[in-house]
Design a protein around this motif. Structure first.
Motif, PDB file in Angstrom:
ATOM      1  N   GLU A 179       4.512  20.294  -2.412  1.00 42.09           N
ATOM      2  CA  GLU A 179       4.356  21.692  -2.216  1.00 42.09           C
ATOM      3  C   GLU A 179       5.502  22.127  -1.328  1.00 42.09           C
ATOM      4  O   GLU A 179       6.096  23.110  -1.541  1.00 42.09           O
ATOM      5  CB  GLU A 179       3.045  22.172  -1.771  1.00 42.09           C
ATOM      6  N   SER A 180       5.695  21.450  -0.088  1.00 37.98           N
ATOM      7  CA  SER A 180       6.667  22.108   0.857  1.00 37.98           C
ATOM      8  C   SER A 180       8.116  22.002   0.277  1.00 37.98           C
ATOM      9  O   SER A 180       8.978  23.028   0.585  1.00 37.98           O
ATOM     10  CB  SER A 180       6.671  20.968   1.962  1.00 37.98           C
ATOM     11  N   VAL A 183       8.318  24.935  -2.169  1.00 36.80           N
ATOM     12  CA  VAL A 183       8.379  26.146  -1.525  1.00 36.80           C
ATOM     13  C   VAL A 183       9.804  26.564  -0.920  1.00 36.80           C
ATOM     14  O   VAL A 183      10.621  27.426  -0.908  1.00 36.80           O
ATOM     15  CB  VAL A 183       7.410  26.261  -0.258  1.00 36.80           C
ATOM     16  N   THR A 223      -4.807  25.258  -6.867  1.00 38.89           N
ATOM     17  CA  THR A 223      -4.395  25.266  -5.293  1.00 38.89           C
ATOM     18  C   THR A 223      -2.764  25.740  -5.168  1.00 38.89           C
ATOM     19  O   THR A 223      -2.628  26.320  -4.387  1.00 38.89           O
ATOM     20  CB  THR A 223      -4.685  24.020  -4.580  1.00 38.89           C
ATOM     21  N   LEU A 224      -2.238  25.111  -6.076  1.00 43.56           N
ATOM     22  CA  LEU A 224      -0.791  25.483  -5.864  1.00 43.56           C
ATOM     23  C   LEU A 224      -0.371  26.842  -6.422  1.00 43.56           C
ATOM     24  O   LEU A 224       0.501  27.547  -5.503  1.00 43.56           O
ATOM     25  CB  LEU A 224       0.142  24.435  -6.655  1.00 43.56           C
ATOM     26  N   SER A 227      -1.237  28.736  -3.208  1.00 43.00           N
ATOM     27  CA  SER A 227      -0.540  28.754  -2.047  1.00 43.00           C
ATOM     28  C   SER A 227       0.966  29.442  -2.272  1.00 43.00           C
ATOM     29  O   SER A 227       1.495  29.949  -1.626  1.00 43.00           O
ATOM     30  CB  SER A 227      -0.181  27.095  -1.979  1.00 43.00           C
ATOM     31  N   LEU A 228       1.568  29.424  -3.529  1.00 44.68           N
ATOM     32  CA  LEU A 228       2.850  29.897  -3.704  1.00 44.68           C
ATOM     33  C   LEU A 228       2.643  31.338  -3.749  1.00 44.68           C
ATOM     34  O   LEU A 228       3.668  32.306  -3.525  1.00 44.68           O
ATOM     35  CB  LEU A 228       3.257  29.521  -5.153  1.00 44.68           C
TER      36      LEU A 228
END
Length: 328
Positions: A179-180, A183, A223-224, A227-228
């Motif tokens: 994920e990091s 992003v 979840t992703l 988060s985004l």
């Protein structure tokens, strides 16, 4: 006054006496001023789930496109300057990340095309033969970075336009990168110093389970997606809502460049009452409306003020945020 030595290009030195004047502020009042762009440019990339569970959802998006585009065509006289592009969610093929198009039609749909709405209605029906391991964020990165952005997708991304990704799916995002990393790659497209230029939006499976009459994909972990949307100040909508018009309008306001998040210039003292005085065109806006719905909220982590979708400042409106600064 103080003395200042200046060395010129030729090497000679000049002595200057500089006078300074200022006033003290015992109250620490800060007034941040913003203006909503009267006619922004916007590049909007749709990433449409192409798996077999999406037939009815692609149909709903196509049928309700007028609600999305209405903000772009009616917000200001003459409409907004936009580019629209569509990709699917299948990472397996050599077309992954490439803008979809039909014969004799361009890849990029623009506001100058008289048939823009008809083209979009056709283009979002991306088919149902795509991979069941849908990837949205990674394919958006692929579409918006080299080599594709300079070859097949050339002309879509403009340096002076706001950029929005809109993922439409009944599944979770199975992008393989951490994920990091995702992003960071998305943030770098418009630049880390220009957070107001990019938003990530999702119409997806956000319920605890799918409601009656509508089915989520077996893998629907959001979840992703969550988060985004949070990381990039976007909007989220529920894929299994029967009425799409309102949520498409909300996504449209953000996607077409009308900022909903405004970053403060100093740290506020949150012990003050009131903490903030927020004005639109010099009219005070309370934190909630008469029905208790949130109009604006403050996020201490990003030191920013965010407006709810229905209260996003309109084109050309001025915004002032008054607050006492924190004394360090």
């Amino acid at each position: 006054s103080f003395a200042l030595d200046v060395t010129q290009n030729g090497g000679s030195r000049v002595d200057m006496l500089v006078s300074l004047a200022g006033t003290g502020d015992l109250q620490g009042l800060n007034v941040d001023r913003f203006a909503q762009d009267p006619r922004p440019k916007a590049d909007v990339l749709f990433v449409i789930d192409s798996s077999c569970s999406m037939y009815d959802k692609q149909q709903l998006l196509s049928e309700n496109f007028a609600a999305f585009i209405s903000y772009a065509t009616t917000a200001v006289p003459g409409g907004l300057d936009y580019h629209l592009g569509v990709i699917d969610s299948d990472p397996r093929t050599d077309t992954g990340g490439k803008l979809r198009f039909e014969a004799n039609n361009p890849r990029v749909i623009t506001n100058t095309m008289p048939n823009a709405e008809a083209l979009f209605r056709t283009r979002v029906r991306v088919g149902l033969m795509g991979s069941g391991e849908e990837q949205f964020a990674e394919l958006a990165v692929r579409a918006l970075t080299a080599p594709l952005v300079n070859v097949e997708n050339v002309g879509f991304l403009r340096p002076d336009a706001v950029l929005a990704v809109v993922a439409v799916t009944d599944a979770g995002d199975q992008s393989q990168l951490p994920e990091s990393v995702v992003v960071g790659l998305l943030r770098n497209i418009k630049g880390a110093q220009r957070p107001q230029m990019f938003s990530y939006n999702v119409i997806g499976p956000f319920g605890a389970s799918s409601p009656p009459g509508c089915e989520y994909d077996p893998y629907h972990e959001p979840t992703l997606h969550e988060s985004l949307v949070t990381a990039f100040g976007g909007q989220k909508g529920e894929i299994c809502r029967q009425t799409w018009a309102m949520q498409l309008q909300d996504v449209g306001k953000t996607a077409f460049g009308y900022r909903k998040t405004f970053y403060l210039n100093a740290l506020p003292d949150l012990t003050q009452v009131p903490r903030f005085v927020v004005k639109l065109n010099n009219i005070v806006m309370p934190e909630t409306d008469a029905g208790g719905a949130v109009i604006w909220s403050y996020d201490p982590l990003s030191n920013s003020m965010t407006f709810s979708a229905q209260y996003v400042p309109e084109p050309g409106q001025s915004l002032t945020i008054e607050y006492r600064t924190l004394c360090n």
